[in-house]
Scaffold this active site. Structure first.
Site, PDB file in Angstrom:
ATOM      1  N   ILE A 174       0.863  -1.186   0.000  1.00  0.00           N
ATOM      2  CA  ILE A 174       0.000   0.000   0.000  1.00  0.00           C
ATOM      3  C   ILE A 174       0.894   1.229   0.000  1.00  0.00           C
ATOM      4  O   ILE A 174       1.815   1.324   0.802  1.00  0.00           O
ATOM      5  CB  ILE A 174      -0.862   0.082   1.295  1.00  0.00           C
ATOM      6  CG1 ILE A 174      -1.581  -1.223   1.605  1.00  0.00           C
ATOM      7  CG2 ILE A 174      -1.794   1.282   1.236  1.00  0.00           C
ATOM      8  CD1 ILE A 174      -2.726  -1.568   0.733  1.00  0.00           C
ATOM      9  N   LYS A 175       0.583   2.142  -0.900  1.00  0.00           N
ATOM     10  CA  LYS A 175       1.274   3.435  -0.870  1.00  0.00           C
ATOM     11  C   LYS A 175       0.263   4.496  -0.486  1.00  0.00           C
ATOM     12  O   LYS A 175      -0.794   4.615  -1.109  1.00  0.00           O
ATOM     13  CB  LYS A 175       1.841   3.733  -2.254  1.00  0.00           C
ATOM     14  CG  LYS A 175       2.388   5.139  -2.401  1.00  0.00           C
ATOM     15  CD  LYS A 175       3.067   5.297  -3.733  1.00  0.00           C
ATOM     16  CE  LYS A 175       3.472   6.724  -3.957  1.00  0.00           C
ATOM     17  NZ  LYS A 175       4.296   6.868  -5.147  1.00  0.00           N
ATOM     18  N   THR A 176       0.573   5.248   0.570  1.00  0.00           N
ATOM     19  CA  THR A 176      -0.374   6.254   1.016  1.00  0.00           C
ATOM     20  C   THR A 176       0.413   7.469   1.530  1.00  0.00           C
ATOM     21  O   THR A 176       1.614   7.551   1.339  1.00  0.00           O
ATOM     22  CB  THR A 176      -1.325   5.654   2.091  1.00  0.00           C
ATOM     23  OG1 THR A 176      -2.364   6.585   2.352  1.00  0.00           O
ATOM     24  CG2 THR A 176      -0.592   5.323   3.404  1.00  0.00           C
TER      25      THR A 176
END
Ligand code: 5RP
Length: 262
Positions: A174-176
């Site tokens: 996940i990239k956030t």
């Protein structure tokens, strides 16, 4: 998880194996921002930085035209597109690169943006799920770039909603964005989380951001503008690396960065 998928995941985020963070270097901005400052000529500006990253996130055209073919850095290929910064709502993205082409390009992972709470939320979530079906068939990990609707704050409530949805749908990374109480976001995702750097901020602040994220449980950074728009990109990526991988304090890393500029 197949051996191949696991092997690729560990190449993209080598820190997973030894409990450190990893440095993903993102230069995919042009796919919706055009000739982004610092990326006008990626061949000259980016190639000298490659040896300091753990993996490189970019779009197909730049990979094919600017990255040397003997590059050993694991590639994370952006496979969603369909909008530009000229649009009010930038969520109208679809899958635009086939898994077959990603394999031909020898990539280690693919990246797709989901837009939770935006006009095209449904479309991006369904396309994302279909990408996972296809990519996992060949052992290719999928990174979810979690964007939230324009009217929503990039805070724990919305970022953890988008990140958990991505994890539930089968994302491998996940990239956030970093936010207050970030460790709570990490705790509700069962896969590695990395942070985007966001808009350019002073170098000392970007190093502090990277440090905070890893201290709060992030598996690393997927940073772009705060590296390639820094006063000295090659020194900045090394400073980020020292914080994220070696655990150097942001103050110490900045001191070294400043003295390298002289
Ligand atoms: C765009 C992206 C970028 O790769 C991402 O925003 C990382 O770059 P930066 O650190 O400049 O924010 O995913 O959708």
């Amino acid at each position: 998880m197949s051996w191949g998928l696991n092997n690729r995941l560990n190449r993209v985020l080598p820190g997973l194996a030894n409990g450190t963070g990893s440095v993903m270097f993102a230069i995919d901005h042009g796919y919706f921002m055009g000739p982004t400052s610092g990326l006008e000529n990626p061949k000259d500006t980016i190639v000298p930085l490659l040896s300091y990253g753990d993996s490189l996130m970019l779009a197909r055209g730049i990979l094919q035209s600017c990255i040397p073919q003997d590059c050993s850095l694991p590639i994370v290929l952006r496979v969603s597109s369909g909008n530009s910064i000229l649009n009010e709502d930038m969520s109208n993205e679809e899958l635009c690169v086939s898994t077959e082409d990603a394999i031909r390009l020898n990539v280690s992972a693919v990246a797709f943006s989901i837009y939770v709470g935006a006009e095209y939320e449904h479309q991006t979530l369904v396309e994302f799920s279909k990408l996972i079906n296809e990519a996992h068939r060949y052992g290719i990990p999928v990174l979810a770039v979690t964007a939230v609707g324009k009217q929503m704050n990039r805070d724990l409530r919305y970022l953890s909603l988008a990140s958990r949805i991505a994890a539930e749908l089968g994302a491998d990374i996940i990239k956030t964005y970093y936010c207050e109480d970030f460790s709570r976001l990490v705790n509700v995702c069962h896969v590695p989380v990395v942070i985007a750097g966001g808009k350019k901020i002073p170098e000392a602040d970007a190093l502090q951001l990277a440090y905070n994220a890893v201290s709060d449980g992030a598996s690393g950074v997927d940073m772009g503008r705060n590296i390639f728009q820094a006063e000295s990109p090659v020194d900045m990526i090394q400073a980020v690396r020292s914080v994220v991988v070696e655990g150097v304090s942001p103050k110490e890393a900045y001191k070294k960065y400043k003295s390298a500029l002289k």
